[in-house]
Motif scaffolding. Structure first.
Motif, mmCIF file in Angstrom:
data_model
loop_
_atom_site.group_PDB
_atom_site.id
_atom_site.type_symbol
_atom_site.label_atom_id
_atom_site.label_comp_id
_atom_site.label_asym_id
_atom_site.label_seq_id
_atom_site.Cartn_x
_atom_site.Cartn_y
_atom_site.Cartn_z
ATOM 1 N N GLU A 6 0.821 -1.200 0.000
ATOM 2 C CA GLU A 6 0.000 0.000 0.000
ATOM 3 C C GLU A 6 0.860 1.257 0.000
ATOM 4 O O GLU A 6 1.997 1.243 0.497
ATOM 5 C CB GLU A 6 -0.899 0.048 1.243
ATOM 6 C CG GLU A 6 -1.834 -1.134 1.419
ATOM 7 C CD GLU A 6 -1.240 -2.220 2.290
ATOM 8 O OE1 GLU A 6 -2.026 -3.013 2.857
ATOM 9 O OE2 GLU A 6 -0.004 -2.283 2.417
ATOM 10 N N GLY A 8 0.330 5.912 -0.217
ATOM 11 C CA GLY A 8 -0.579 7.049 -0.275
ATOM 12 C C GLY A 8 -1.051 7.562 1.072
ATOM 13 O O GLY A 8 -1.677 8.625 1.142
ATOM 14 N N ARG A 19 -5.499 9.705 -1.743
ATOM 15 C CA ARG A 19 -5.718 8.558 -2.623
ATOM 16 C C ARG A 19 -4.744 7.468 -2.224
ATOM 17 O O ARG A 19 -3.523 7.648 -2.286
ATOM 18 C CB ARG A 19 -5.508 8.947 -4.090
ATOM 19 C CG ARG A 19 -5.821 7.826 -5.066
ATOM 20 C CD ARG A 19 -5.686 8.288 -6.511
ATOM 21 N NE ARG A 19 -6.016 7.258 -7.473
ATOM 22 C CZ ARG A 19 -7.257 6.992 -7.888
ATOM 23 N NH1 ARG A 19 -8.276 7.701 -7.424
ATOM 24 N NH2 ARG A 19 -7.476 6.031 -8.774
ATOM 25 N N SER A 21 -3.224 3.658 -2.815
ATOM 26 C CA SER A 21 -3.010 2.694 -3.885
ATOM 27 C C SER A 21 -2.437 1.410 -3.314
ATOM 28 O O SER A 21 -1.732 1.431 -2.300
ATOM 29 C CB SER A 21 -2.045 3.260 -4.934
ATOM 30 O OG SER A 21 -2.613 4.353 -5.598
ATOM 31 N N CYS A 22 -2.746 0.321 -3.966
ATOM 32 C CA CYS A 22 -2.238 -0.992 -3.567
ATOM 33 C C CYS A 22 -1.708 -1.680 -4.817
ATOM 34 O O CYS A 22 -2.453 -1.890 -5.774
ATOM 35 C CB CYS A 22 -3.354 -1.803 -2.932
ATOM 36 S SG CYS A 22 -2.915 -3.515 -2.541
ATOM 37 N N ARG A 72 -10.166 -0.402 -9.569
ATOM 38 C CA ARG A 72 -9.067 -1.321 -9.806
ATOM 39 C C ARG A 72 -8.647 -1.247 -11.263
ATOM 40 O O ARG A 72 -9.463 -0.955 -12.142
ATOM 41 C CB ARG A 72 -9.426 -2.747 -9.405
ATOM 42 C CG ARG A 72 -10.436 -3.444 -10.286
ATOM 43 C CD ARG A 72 -10.843 -4.784 -9.693
ATOM 44 N NE ARG A 72 -9.737 -5.733 -9.592
ATOM 45 C CZ ARG A 72 -9.803 -6.907 -8.966
ATOM 46 N NH1 ARG A 72 -10.925 -7.258 -8.364
ATOM 47 N NH2 ARG A 72 -8.769 -7.710 -8.924
ATOM 48 N N THR A 78 -3.511 -3.249 -9.784
ATOM 49 C CA THR A 78 -3.609 -2.284 -8.688
ATOM 50 C C THR A 78 -5.066 -2.068 -8.288
ATOM 51 O O THR A 78 -5.985 -2.297 -9.079
ATOM 52 C CB THR A 78 -3.003 -0.921 -9.067
ATOM 53 O OG1 THR A 78 -3.710 -0.388 -10.192
ATOM 54 C CG2 THR A 78 -1.529 -1.045 -9.415
ATOM 55 N N SER A 80 -7.235 1.030 -5.975
ATOM 56 C CA SER A 80 -7.076 2.347 -5.358
ATOM 57 C C SER A 80 -8.306 2.709 -4.540
ATOM 58 O O SER A 80 -9.399 2.168 -4.766
ATOM 59 C CB SER A 80 -6.847 3.409 -6.435
ATOM 60 O OG SER A 80 -5.667 3.142 -7.171
ATOM 61 N N GLN A 82 -10.001 6.321 -3.456
ATOM 62 C CA GLN A 82 -10.052 7.777 -3.419
ATOM 63 C C GLN A 82 -10.880 8.180 -2.215
ATOM 64 O O GLN A 82 -12.044 7.795 -2.100
ATOM 65 C CB GLN A 82 -10.679 8.327 -4.701
ATOM 66 C CG GLN A 82 -10.813 9.832 -4.734
ATOM 67 C CD GLN A 82 -9.469 10.542 -4.743
ATOM 68 O OE1 GLN A 82 -8.542 10.118 -5.434
ATOM 69 N NE2 GLN A 82 -9.363 11.622 -3.979
ATOM 70 N N CYS A 96 -4.821 -3.105 2.381
ATOM 71 C CA CYS A 96 -5.340 -3.672 1.143
ATOM 72 C C CYS A 96 -5.388 -5.182 1.318
ATOM 73 O O CYS A 96 -4.467 -5.783 1.895
ATOM 74 C CB CYS A 96 -4.400 -3.274 0.008
ATOM 75 S SG CYS A 96 -4.653 -4.096 -1.546
#
Length: 123
Positions: A6, A8, A19, A21-22, A72, A78, A80, A82, A96
């Motif tokens: 992960e 962000g 945001r 992200s993974c 995704r 990935t 995400s 938001q 994640c």
């Protein structure tokens, strides 16, 4: 072996946005639902959101509905999150993990999960 990493997490002001992200590596996660969980000291783990692998339908916990959006990208492996209109109570470590969208919500994390990223919402 799959690894989920992960990124962000940060400090944000109330009302602000982040945001998450993974990034998955090791194998494709096309066959898994992907989602986000969070944990705050002294509280149980909470499921935040999960997106289905079959039709990209998504579940959102009531406490983030209308503020968070999950997405995704299967080509990049990935997922995400938001996060808008952040509140102090969103402060937590966000993880994640693979998950399932169920008839009543989302499953617990299973098979794969990451180490987490810290989100702090404070003025």
């Amino acid at each position: 072996q799959v690894q989920l990493v992960e990124s962000g997490g940060d400090l944000a002001q109330p009302g602000g946005s982040l945001r998450l992200s993974c990034q998955a590596s090791g194998e494709t996660l096309d066959y898994y639902g992907m989602g986000w969980f969070r944990r705050t000291p002294g509280k149980e783990r909470e499921g935040v959101s999960c997106i289905s692998n079959r039709d990209d339908s998504a579940y959102y916990a009531d406490f983030v509905k209308g503020r968070f959006t999950i997405s995704r990208d299967k080509t990049k492996n990935t997922v995400s999150l938001q996060m808008n209109s952040l509140k102090s109570e969103d402060t937590a470590v966000y993880y994640c993990a693979t998950c399932r969208v169920t008839a009543t919500g989302m499953s617990d994390p299973y098979v794969y999960w990451g180490q987490g990223t810290q989100v702090t919402v404070s003025s």
